[in-house]
Structure formats: structure tokens, C-alpha cells
Design a protein around this motif. Structure first.
Motif, short mmCIF file in Angstrom:
data_model
loop_
_atom_site.label_atom_id
_atom_site.label_comp_id
_atom_site.label_asym_id
_atom_site.label_seq_id
_atom_site.Cartn_x
_atom_site.Cartn_y
_atom_site.Cartn_z
N HIS A 29 -3.91 19.04 3.82
CA HIS A 29 -5.37 19.72 4.34
C HIS A 29 -6.56 18.74 3.93
N LEU A 30 -6.47 17.81 2.87
CA LEU A 30 -7.56 17.16 2.42
C LEU A 30 -7.81 15.87 3.24
N MET A 31 -7.02 15.37 3.99
CA MET A 31 -6.97 14.35 4.96
C MET A 31 -7.40 14.46 6.35
N GLU A 32 -8.03 13.66 7.03
CA GLU A 32 -8.24 13.80 8.39
C GLU A 32 -8.36 12.38 9.09
N GLY A 33 -7.67 11.75 9.96
CA GLY A 33 -7.90 10.42 10.56
C GLY A 33 -6.87 9.89 11.57
N PRO A 34 -7.11 9.10 12.46
CA PRO A 34 -6.06 8.20 13.23
C PRO A 34 -5.14 7.59 12.35
N VAL A 35 -3.96 7.29 13.09
CA VAL A 35 -3.01 6.32 12.40
C VAL A 35 -3.62 5.03 12.28
N VAL A 36 -3.71 4.31 11.17
CA VAL A 36 -4.44 2.89 11.22
C VAL A 36 -3.26 2.03 10.47
N ARG A 37 -2.73 1.10 10.96
CA ARG A 37 -1.60 0.47 10.24
C ARG A 37 -2.20 -0.77 9.70
N LEU A 38 -1.68 -0.95 8.61
CA LEU A 38 -2.23 -2.24 7.79
C LEU A 38 -1.11 -3.24 7.50
N ASP A 39 -1.48 -4.43 7.27
CA ASP A 39 -0.39 -5.44 6.92
C ASP A 39 0.00 -5.32 5.56
N GLU A 40 0.79 -6.26 4.99
CA GLU A 40 1.13 -6.15 3.74
C GLU A 40 0.01 -6.32 2.73
N ARG A 41 -0.67 -7.19 3.01
CA ARG A 41 -1.65 -7.72 2.11
C ARG A 41 -2.91 -6.47 2.21
N GLN A 42 -3.15 -6.24 3.32
CA GLN A 42 -4.34 -4.95 3.42
C GLN A 42 -3.79 -3.78 2.82
N ALA A 43 -2.67 -3.33 2.93
CA ALA A 43 -2.00 -2.04 2.23
C ALA A 43 -2.14 -2.13 0.84
N HIS A 44 -1.71 -3.38 0.16
CA HIS A 44 -1.60 -3.59 -1.06
C HIS A 44 -3.06 -3.49 -1.67
N GLN A 63 7.93 10.54 -9.56
CA GLN A 63 8.51 9.51 -8.51
C GLN A 63 7.49 9.17 -7.46
N ALA A 64 6.59 9.96 -7.12
CA ALA A 64 5.26 9.51 -6.12
C ALA A 64 4.46 8.48 -7.03
N MET A 65 4.48 8.76 -8.09
CA MET A 65 3.71 7.73 -8.94
C MET A 65 4.28 6.37 -8.96
N ALA A 66 5.52 6.39 -9.08
CA ALA A 66 6.35 5.18 -9.19
C ALA A 66 6.47 4.65 -7.89
N ALA A 67 6.56 5.22 -6.67
CA ALA A 67 6.41 4.84 -5.35
C ALA A 67 5.11 4.03 -5.05
N VAL A 68 3.80 4.68 -5.77
CA VAL A 68 2.57 3.75 -5.55
C VAL A 68 2.60 2.73 -6.56
N GLN A 69 3.30 2.62 -7.38
CA GLN A 69 3.30 1.67 -8.21
C GLN A 69 4.20 0.41 -7.65
N GLU A 70 4.98 0.57 -6.83
CA GLU A 70 5.82 -0.29 -6.37
C GLU A 70 4.63 -0.97 -5.17
N ILE A 71 3.81 -0.16 -4.46
CA ILE A 71 3.03 -0.58 -3.70
C ILE A 71 1.90 -1.44 -4.33
N LEU A 72 1.36 -0.82 -5.51
CA LEU A 72 0.57 -1.90 -6.11
C LEU A 72 0.88 -3.20 -6.86
N ALA A 73 2.24 -3.17 -7.00
CA ALA A 73 2.87 -4.34 -7.54
C ALA A 73 3.17 -5.53 -6.37
N GLY A 74 2.97 -4.85 -5.18
CA GLY A 74 3.45 -5.64 -4.04
C GLY A 74 4.80 -5.90 -3.89
N THR A 75 5.69 -5.12 -4.23
CA THR A 75 7.33 -5.49 -4.09
C THR A 75 7.79 -4.67 -2.81
N ALA A 76 6.85 -3.60 -2.31
CA ALA A 76 7.50 -2.93 -1.24
C ALA A 76 6.44 -2.14 -0.57
#
Length: 546
Positions: A419-434, A381-394
Motif C-alpha cells: 500500500h505504500l508504493m505506486e508506480g509502473p514497472v521500471v527495469r534496471l540493469d545490474e549496476r543500476q539495480a545495485h 531473510q528479507a534483510m539477507a536478500a537485500v544484502q545480496e543485492i547490495l553486495a552485487g552477488t545476485a
């Protein structure tokens, strides 16, 4: 179908043809100028030659006169001299010269004897003049033809004048005819005075010789040059003659003034020990367009030809434009289909690798089949959610942490991911996020297939930060580190389709940069891309609230 503007080829053809035409125009202009210059120089040289030839003829007459006196054994016989003068065509042979004569070289004390000699020869009472303090005199004792002008000159002592004396001195030393500088002749008894000069030829060996002196000829400069120029067809030139040592006293200046700015020729000629300067000008210069009519015609024809050639090329381009447009469209379609095919193959491989990794990770912590199934389904299901981001649908979570979390959950447990990630909240717009999700997807896939997330890998660490970029705008920096069990001896593997896809997404969509560093402990990747002004990191208070 919209018609495209013509390309640069017609302009190039027009410019090239114009350049060739300009070269032809210049060549024709040079030929015309050389032709006009050659014709003018021929006329100018002919004018100079006529004057020089005239003077040389007079020198020959001087030499003949000296021969006559020598044949008479030095006796100045007027009867013989008059018969000699009668044989000369005074109009053609003596044009410009006042006559031929003899000036005796005597001590100053012998002046009375010379006066008696002149009276006996010409029946005129003259005195040797002007007064002098020089020890020697050269009075004129014989001069023909007999005219009022020449009779006035009898008895004149030419040795008194420094200009005449210098020429006589050179004649004695050289034994050759020598010309004097510009002077006023004794014969100038009217208002019409001209600049004159004399040519001397020494006779006898010295003052002790009974008839020592000089055979000479006096010249009026204007009459001489006019007579010389008239000895043949008229020449379309205006001539000015000067002695180079006395330029302020011209010997002759043409009364005809050039009608416009024409060609000019300068000649310096050595004449009987003096140097004369001839300045010859074009008397009737044509208008500039008449002088260059050939080059003007060539220029007009070349311009018309260049325009016709450019129009023809433009017409051929317009006819071929539709064919080129169709070929380009077909080529783009084929390239696009090839890209889709390669991406589909790449994604299928990545999906298989991801599913294998998900299966391994799920099986590693599962105690029974149900636990394995639940974990496996969650990661799918996580993989499917990422695929939606990659497809630009959500874009469920449009920030860096959420995108990385979603990607990593495909192969790792949730606790491991945080535990693998470290950093501040950085918000991206739709194009940058995709675009960033595409990059993260490829990096995670590579880590699962080859790097720190493989069964032999030693882990992964991701850190990101915000800071000022080179231009002062905010910039996101992602530090991606993987540890390997052993670094391949061959170094970094060659870039594949996934690496090219990362570079394309990062540079094309995010306007960022990427550096890879394979070192002894593994791999380090630095991603940098500018953050759009409307999007920024959350404040520390917001981060705490989250």
C-alpha cells in the motif's frame, strides 16, 4: 614499472627562462639601437653644425664688410676693399661663397650715374640691367674678389627679382642679415649650374643717404655645403638640404647614395630669416645581423640556458617520480581502509537499527512467541536478500518495485508494504539495480531511525514515474514522502555518512540528482536519474499480466 611522462614543470621552466632571455635580448637590442642611433645622430648633428657654422662665418664677414664701409664714412674705396679681401683666406673663409659685395639702393632714374661709377672703379663698360618698371633699383656696384664670374654680375639689378627683393625688404625692416630663397646666381655662366641664395645686410638709413644699399654675399649651395662638410674628418652620412618654403628646389643633394636602408634624421634650422630642412641618412648602414650581433648572441645563450634548465628539472622529476608514486599508493591504501572502516561501522549501526525495527514490527502483531519468531525470521531473510543485492552477488528482482519491497519488508508487514508504493514497472540493469538498492537501503534505514517508520512516525509514501529528461532521454523520478509527528525546530539534520553514501551512489553510479525538502508535515525527497536505453518500463498489458 612504467615511466610516467614528465609534468609541466620543465616546460614552465623552459618558457620562464626563455621569457627572461627574451627580455634580455630586447634590452640588449634597445641598447644597441640607442647606441647606433646616438652615434648616427652625433654624426648627423655634426654635419648640420658644420653647414650652420659656415654660414654664420659668412655673416660675420658681411658684418665686417659693413664695418669697413662705415669706417670709410660710406665711401666705396676699391683699393681699401681689395686690401680687406686680401686679408681673407678665400679657400677656408670663402668656400662656397662667390664673394662679398655692395648693391646700391637708387631711384631708377639714377642708373646712368651708377654705370659711370662702375666703369670708373673697374674699367668695364656695363649697363644696369634688366629693364624694370620698379621705382627703385639695387644694382651691384662693387664685388670682390675680382673674377670673371663676379665681373659679369656688376650692374645687375637684384631688386627686379621678387625673391631677392623680399630678402632685402626684410633686411631693411629687421636691421639683421637676411637670407633669400633659392635662386640662380648671375655668376652662373657655365654649364655647371647650382642652386644659389644670397644674404643681405642693410647699410644706410634710406635712399637719401649717399651710400644706402646692401652689403651682400652670393652663395652656390652645392659648393657651400661641400666646403662645410669637408671642414673636418669625413662623416659617414649623406645630406640633403632644402629651403622649407621651396622644397622642390633643393639647395644641395649628396652625390653619395646610402648602401642600404639605414637610419634617417630630420633637422629644421632657422638661418638668417629662412628655415632650412636637413635630411641626413646613414651612408654605410651595417647588415641587420651585424647591427644586432649582441642581442643575437644573448638570444642564443638564453635559449641554451633555458633548454639546460628544463632538462635539469626534468631529470630531478624523473628521480623523484618513484618516491611520489609509492607515497601516493600508500595514501590511497590508507584512504581505502578508512572508507571500509567507516562503512563497516555505519552498516553495523544500520543492522542494529533494522533488527530493532524488525523486532518491534514483529512483536506488534504477534500473538505468541512462535508467531513473533516466524515474522522475525522472515524479515531477517528479507534483510539477507537485500544484502545480496547490495553486495552485487545476485539481483533477484531487478526492478524498482522489487527492490523497494525487499527493503521495506525488513520493518513492515507485506500487506503494509504494497500500500505504500505506486508506480509502473521500471527495469534496471545490474549496476543500476545495485546502486538504487544502496540508495533505497539508506532511505529506509533513515526512515526507521528518524522518520516516518519510527514508532512516533506517521507513515511513508513512495511513488515513481517515467518521463523525458532535459536531454530527451527517459528519466526515472522517485517521490519519497515521510510524515512526522512533529518537525524538529532545528530544521534538517546535518548530513551523516548515510547521506553522503546516498549522494555518492546517486550521482556517481546513477548520474542522477537528489533534493530534500523538510516541511511542516515531514520530509519529501525527489530522486531523478536517467534510464539506460536498453532498459525501459513494461507496457500496460505486461503490467496487467503481472
Amino acid at each position: 614499472m612504467m615511466r610516467r611522462r614528465p609534468g609541466p614543470l620543465p616546460v614552465f621552466v623552459f618558457l620562464a627562462a626563455t621569457a627572461v632571455g627574451a627580455g634580455l635580448v630586447w634590452a640588449v637590442h634597445v641598447v644597441e639601437s640607442q647606441r647606433d642611433r646616438t652615434d648616427f645622430e652625433a654624426s648627423a648633428d655634426l654635419a648640420v653644425d658644420r653647414v650652420v657654422t659656415r654660414i654664420e662665418k659668412h655673416v660675420v664677414l658681411l658684418q665686417a664688410t659693413r664695418g669697413l664701409i662705415a669706417a670709410q664714412e660710406g665711401e666705396l674705396n676699391r683699393l681699401a676693399f681689395d686690401r680687406f679681401m686680401a686679408t681673407i683666406d678665400t679657400i677656408n673663409e670663402l668656400g662656397g661663397v662667390q664673394g662679398l659685395g655692395f648693391a646700391r639702393l637708387i631711384p631708377t632714374a639714377n642708373s646712368p650715374a651708377v654705370e659711370a661709377e662702375i666703369e670708373a672703379r673697374y674699367r668695364v663698360d656695363v649697363q644696369v640691367r634688366p629693364p624694370t618698371t620698379e621705382p627703385w633699383r639695387t644694382p651691384i656696384v662693387m664685388l670682390g674678389p675680382v673674377t670673371d664670374r663676379n665681373l659679369v654680375a656688376l650692374g645687375y639689378d637684384m631688386y627686379v627679382d621678387p625673391t631677392r627683393r623680399a630678402a632685402m625688404g626684410r633686411a631693411i625692416v629687421s636691421g639683421l642679415p637676411q637670407m633669400s630663397g633659392p635662386v640662380e646666381l648671375v655668376q652662373e655662366i657655365t654649364q655647371d649650374k647650382q642652386t644659389g641664395f644670397l644674404i643681405y645686410l642693410a647699410f644706410g638709413t634710406g635712399p637719401d643717404t649717399p651710400t644706402s644699399g646692401f652689403v651682400y654675399a652670393p652663395f652656390r649651395g652645392g659648393d657651400l655645403v661641400r666646403a662645410a662638410l669637408a671642414a673636418g674628418p669625413p662623416l659617414p652620412v649623406a645630406v640633403t638640404v632644402t629651403d622649407t618654403e621651396a622644397p622642390d628646389r633643393p639647395i644641395y643633394t649628396s652625390p653619395d647614395k646610402p648602401l642600404g636602408q639605414g637610419l634617417v634624421l630630420q633637422r629644421a634650422v632657422e638661418l638668417a630669416g629662412r628655415q632650412w630642412s636637413f635630411t641626413v641618412r646613414e651612408l654605410y648602414p651595417p647588415a641587420p645581423w651585424r647591427r644586432n650581433i649582441g642581442s643575437l648572441l644573448v638570444g642564443v645563450i638564453s635559449f641554451l640556458f633555458a633548454g639546460a634548465a628544463a632538462a635539469a628539472v626534468s631529470a630531478r622529476q624523473n628521480e623523484a617520480e618513484q618516491v611520489r608514486a609509492l607515497a601516493a599508493a600508500a595514501r590511497r591504501e590508507a584512504e581505502y581502509r578508512g572508507l571500509l572502516l567507516n562503512e563497516m561501522k555505519h552498516r553495523i549501526k544500520n543492522h542494529i537499527a533494522r533488527i530493532q525495527s524488525i523486532a518491534r514490527q514483529s512483536a506488534r502483531g504477534a500473538t505468541d512467541v512462535k508467531a513473533f519468531t516466524d515474522a522475525f525470521d522472515a524479515r531477517l531473510q528479507a534483510m539477507a536478500a537485500v544484502q545480496e543485492i547490495l553486495a552485487g552477488t545476485a539481483v533477484p528482482q531487478a526492478d524498482v518495485r522489487s527492490i523497494l519491497r525487499t527493503e521495506l519488508r525488513q520493518g513492515l508487514d507485506t500487506d503494509q508494504v504494497e500500500h505504500l508504493m505506486e508506480g509502473p514497472v521500471v527495469r534496471l540493469d545490474e549496476r543500476q539495480a545495485h546502486a538504487f538498492a544502496m540508495v533505497a537501503h539508506e532511505l529506509v534505514t533513515n526512515a526507521m531511525k528518524y522518520g516516518g517508520l519510527t514508532p512516533e512516525g506517521k507513515g511513508l509514501r513512495i511513488a515513481w514515474s517515467l518521463g523525458p529528461g532535459p536531454d530527451g532521454a527517459e528519466e526515472v523520478t522517485v517521490d519519497w514522502g515521510e510524515r512526522f509527528a512533529a518537525t524538529p525546530e532545528a530544521g534538517a539534520p546535518p548530513p551523516g555518512f548515510g547521506s553522503r553514501l546516498i549522494d555518492a551512489s546517486l550521482k556517481g553510479e546513477l548520474s542522477g540528482t537528489l533534493t530534500r525538502d523538510f516541511h511542516a508535515a515531514g520530509l519529501r525527497i525527489l530522486l531523478r536519474f536517467p534510464l539506460k536505453p536498453a532498459v525501459g518500463a513494461a507496457a500496460p498489458e505486461q503490467m496487467a499480466a503481472q
